[in-house]
Design an enzyme around this catalytic site. Structure first.
Site, mmCIF file in Angstrom:
data_model
loop_
_atom_site.group_PDB
_atom_site.id
_atom_site.type_symbol
_atom_site.label_atom_id
_atom_site.label_comp_id
_atom_site.label_asym_id
_atom_site.label_seq_id
_atom_site.Cartn_x
_atom_site.Cartn_y
_atom_site.Cartn_z
ATOM 1 N N LYS A 15 -34.632 9.560 30.643
ATOM 2 C CA LYS A 15 -36.035 9.966 30.788
ATOM 3 C C LYS A 15 -36.423 10.958 29.696
ATOM 4 C CE LYS A 15 -37.212 13.289 33.929
ATOM 5 N NZ LYS A 15 -37.971 14.392 33.312
ATOM 6 N N ASN A 16 -35.565 11.957 29.478
ATOM 7 C CA ASN A 16 -35.961 13.035 28.566
ATOM 8 C C ASN A 16 -35.917 12.636 27.098
ATOM 9 O OD1 ASN A 16 -36.434 14.547 30.789
ATOM 10 N ND2 ASN A 16 -34.700 15.945 30.540
ATOM 11 N N CYS A 54 -44.912 24.866 37.666
ATOM 12 C CA CYS A 54 -44.599 23.716 38.506
ATOM 13 C C CYS A 54 -43.554 24.145 39.509
ATOM 14 C CB CYS A 54 -44.136 22.544 37.674
ATOM 15 S SG CYS A 54 -42.500 22.795 37.006
ATOM 16 N N ARG A 106 -42.894 27.793 33.480
ATOM 17 C CA ARG A 106 -42.920 26.862 32.352
ATOM 18 C C ARG A 106 -44.044 27.161 31.342
ATOM 19 N NH1 ARG A 106 -40.709 21.066 34.282
ATOM 20 N NH2 ARG A 106 -39.557 21.272 32.357
ATOM 21 N N ASP A 165 -30.613 20.673 34.871
ATOM 22 C CA ASP A 165 -31.058 19.513 35.639
ATOM 23 C C ASP A 165 -29.980 18.999 36.601
ATOM 24 O OD1 ASP A 165 -33.514 19.589 34.488
ATOM 25 O OD2 ASP A 165 -33.165 17.950 33.068
ATOM 26 N N ARG A 225 -39.693 10.043 39.811
ATOM 27 C CA ARG A 225 -40.100 10.512 38.474
ATOM 28 C C ARG A 225 -38.941 10.379 37.486
ATOM 29 N NH1 ARG A 225 -40.862 16.141 38.423
ATOM 30 N NH2 ARG A 225 -40.683 15.625 36.240
HETATM 31 C C1 UD1 Z 1 -36.679 19.984 29.157
HETATM 32 C C2 UD1 Z 1 -36.390 18.846 30.099
HETATM 33 C C3 UD1 Z 1 -35.995 19.357 31.472
HETATM 34 C C4 UD1 Z 1 -34.852 20.344 31.343
HETATM 35 C C5 UD1 Z 1 -35.158 21.422 30.320
HETATM 36 C C6 UD1 Z 1 -33.983 22.345 30.036
HETATM 37 C C7 UD1 Z 1 -37.803 17.078 29.281
HETATM 38 C C8 UD1 Z 1 -38.960 16.187 29.524
HETATM 39 N N1 UD1 Z 1 -37.559 18.009 30.204
HETATM 40 O O1 UD1 Z 1 -37.793 20.699 29.707
HETATM 41 O O2 UD1 Z 1 -35.599 18.245 32.263
HETATM 42 O O3 UD1 Z 1 -34.632 20.954 32.596
HETATM 43 O O4 UD1 Z 1 -35.530 20.817 29.068
HETATM 44 O O5 UD1 Z 1 -32.872 21.610 29.646
HETATM 45 O O6 UD1 Z 1 -37.090 16.930 28.317
HETATM 46 N N2 UD1 Z 1 -39.876 28.402 27.724
HETATM 47 C C9 UD1 Z 1 -40.720 29.433 27.360
HETATM 48 N N3 UD1 Z 1 -41.736 29.166 26.499
HETATM 49 C C10 UD1 Z 1 -41.952 27.914 25.989
HETATM 50 C C11 UD1 Z 1 -41.080 26.873 26.353
HETATM 51 C C12 UD1 Z 1 -40.045 27.146 27.226
HETATM 52 O O7 UD1 Z 1 -40.566 30.572 27.807
HETATM 53 O O8 UD1 Z 1 -42.897 27.749 25.207
HETATM 54 C C13 UD1 Z 1 -38.770 28.669 28.673
HETATM 55 C C14 UD1 Z 1 -38.957 27.910 29.983
HETATM 56 O O9 UD1 Z 1 -39.815 28.601 30.875
HETATM 57 C C15 UD1 Z 1 -37.561 27.817 30.490
HETATM 58 C C16 UD1 Z 1 -36.732 27.667 29.213
HETATM 59 O O10 UD1 Z 1 -37.567 28.135 28.158
HETATM 60 O O11 UD1 Z 1 -37.192 29.014 31.132
HETATM 61 C C17 UD1 Z 1 -36.284 26.242 28.934
HETATM 62 O O12 UD1 Z 1 -37.398 25.409 28.787
HETATM 63 P P1 UD1 Z 1 -37.398 24.139 27.820
HETATM 64 O O13 UD1 Z 1 -36.074 23.990 27.158
HETATM 65 O O14 UD1 Z 1 -38.600 24.218 26.963
HETATM 66 O O15 UD1 Z 1 -37.568 22.973 28.868
HETATM 67 P P2 UD1 Z 1 -38.568 21.748 28.803
HETATM 68 O O16 UD1 Z 1 -38.662 21.236 27.425
HETATM 69 O O17 UD1 Z 1 -39.816 22.095 29.530
#
Ligand code: UD1
Length: 421
Positions: A22-23, A116, A121, A306, A398
């Site tokens: 998915k990711n 969420c 996030r 995850d 999902r």
């Molecule tokens: C992706 C994955 C999700 C997985 C996560 C961590 C997809 C579609 N989803 O989510 O399944 O759980 O990686 O492996 O690929 N953060 C900030 N600011 C930002 C972005 C992130 O503070 O602008 C923080 C988030 O709140 C969180 C951490 O960074 O605490 C990790 O987030 P991130 O690696 O960005 O996860 P996603 O890309 O949302």
């Protein structure tokens, strides 16, 4: 609304093929708007998040079609630059369209779906990065607008945290920016490398994906390509956990064992036997699982957040006490209240869950709080003797392709039924 009825206590056995990731599929489909033509994405899982992504692509002017496990995206007429709130809310990861649409049209308008089920996030790292690439950024009251009418310019971007989504957005946008972009402290997840392979297939020049520093030499334009999505390491690990918690033995085909190494280590510590042959993994469970001292979620190659919920379900039946620490998302223990209905003994203290393994779980009715939390509840139900009911399974769909059918292939007694109003 549907629910799963699970008659547990049956050891799983047999073999299945792992679904596509998915990711990987989501950012790859988003990036296909830059192709200027027809892209074919093979091994694309049938998931509601993928359907939501296709609806966004259609809204942006693409034509999409699925034939078997291949999704065809015709982006030759893609010109939209706005994603409506309703579509953004369908899927939190729709933010991965930010870089693609900005790079394609010179502007993007979307809403920030906000927090969420698993935490706040924020997307500050994504927006800061777009600004570094030369875009103006307006972010107020949940409305986000970025513009770069004269195109994006390569930059050195150091991420304060190796965010998966931010790394993806930067790679996609920088692929067609002018000059070189360097991402320092980039996420190293396998899905990042898969996206880079796809972008390079379209003519991008990306080196170092999967490492801490990614170098992107911008090109003028990209072209269509075909790509096969990598196997889903989290879905694969969840099936292995289903075998482990039911004292079963299963073989998964079409996986990349190296991607599963952080979770295989924990399965081994629990006493499971793991056999690896090429792209297949066999797991044989012991008569009783053993506890593990500490599982701490970390960015890849650490233990995946995850898989935190599924491993907690697993450890709830292990002999002894285990500690699970969630370091990535702040509210990822919501499912634990539901897991306790199955007789699990778990105490949560902030970001730490202390699990005292019980001999057996009991059948229960439970509500799915989020995708991976839902997977944990299904694992508990597979282990518990008697009939359990798992409601809110749209969360599970999902990220897991036909989960009930896959589990039935492994001889689990799982049925899908209409939930009562
Ligand atoms: C992706 C994955 C999700 C997985 C996560 C961590 C997809 C579609 N989803 O989510 O399944 O759980 O990686 O492996 O690929 N953060 C900030 N600011 C930002 C972005 C992130 O503070 O602008 C923080 C988030 O709140 C969180 C951490 O960074 O605490 C990790 O987030 P991130 O690696 O960005 O996860 P996603 O890309 O949302």
């Amino acid at each position: 609304m549907k629910k799963f009825l699970v008659s547990g206590g049956v050891p799983l056995y047999g073999s299945v093929r792992a679904q596509g990731a998915k990711n990987s599929a989501l950012p790859i489909l988003a990036a296909s708007v830059l192709s200027g033509g027809v892209v074919r994405v093979h091994n694309c899982p049938r998931l509601s998040d993928v359907d939501a992504t296709l609806r966004i692509l259609e809204h942006l002017g693409c034509k999409t079609e699925r034939v078997g496990d291949t999704v065809r995206v015709d982006a030759s007429a893609a010109s939209g630059s706005e994603i409506p709130d309703a579509l953004m809310r369908e899927m939190r990861s729709s933010v991965v369209f930010l870089g693609a649409v900005l790079a394609k049209t010179g502007s993007v308008r979307l809403s920030n779906p906000g927090g969420c089920e698993i935490g706040l996030r924020p997307i500050d790292l994504h927006l800061d990065a777009m600004q570094k690439l030369g875009a103006s950024v307006y972010d107020e009251a949940g409305r986000i607008e970025c513009a770069a009418p004269r195109g994006l310019k390569g930059a050195r971007i150091t991420l304060s945290f190796p965010s998966v989504g931010a790394t993806e957005n930067i790679m996609i946008a920088a692929a067609v920016a002018e000059g070189e972009t360097l991402i320092v402290n980039a996420a190293r997840e396998p899905e990042i490398s898969d996206l880079a392979d796809f972008l390079n297939g379209m003519g991008a020049k990306i080196a170092g994906a999967g490492e801490g520093v990614v170098r992107i030499m911008g090109v003028k334009r990209l072209h269509p390509t075909e790509h096969t999505v990598i196997p889903d390491r989290i879905a694969a690990a969840t099936l292995l956990a289903a075998a482990a918690i039911t004292k079963g033995e299963i073989t998964l085909h079409r996986v990349i064992p190296a991607h599963l190494e952080p979770v295989l280590t924990v399965f081994r510590q629990c006493g499971c036997e793991i056999g690896i042959r090429g792209d297949s993994i066999t797991l044989s469970a012991p008569a009783r699982l053993r506890s593990v001292k500490t599982v701490r979620t970390m960015p890849y190659p650490g233990f995946p957040t995850d898989f935190q919920a599924p491993v907690t379900a697993l450890l709830s039946t292990a002999a002894g006490t285990s500690v699970v620490i969630e370091t990535i998302f702040e509210s990822r223990f919501k499912y634990i209240g539901e897991l306790i209905r199955f007789g699990a003994k778990i105490r949560v203290d902030g970001r730490m869950a202390v699990i005292t393994g019980v001999d057996r779980l009991v059948a229960a009715k439970a509500d799915t709080p989020d995708l991976r939390g839902g997977a944990a509840l299904v694992l508990a139900a597979l282990c518990a003797e008697g009939e359990s009911e798992i409601r809110g399974i749209h969360h599970i769909e999902r990220g897991y392709e036909a989960p009930d059918a896959t589990l039935r292939e492994l001889h689990a007694d799982v049925r899908c039924a209409e939930a009562d109003a």
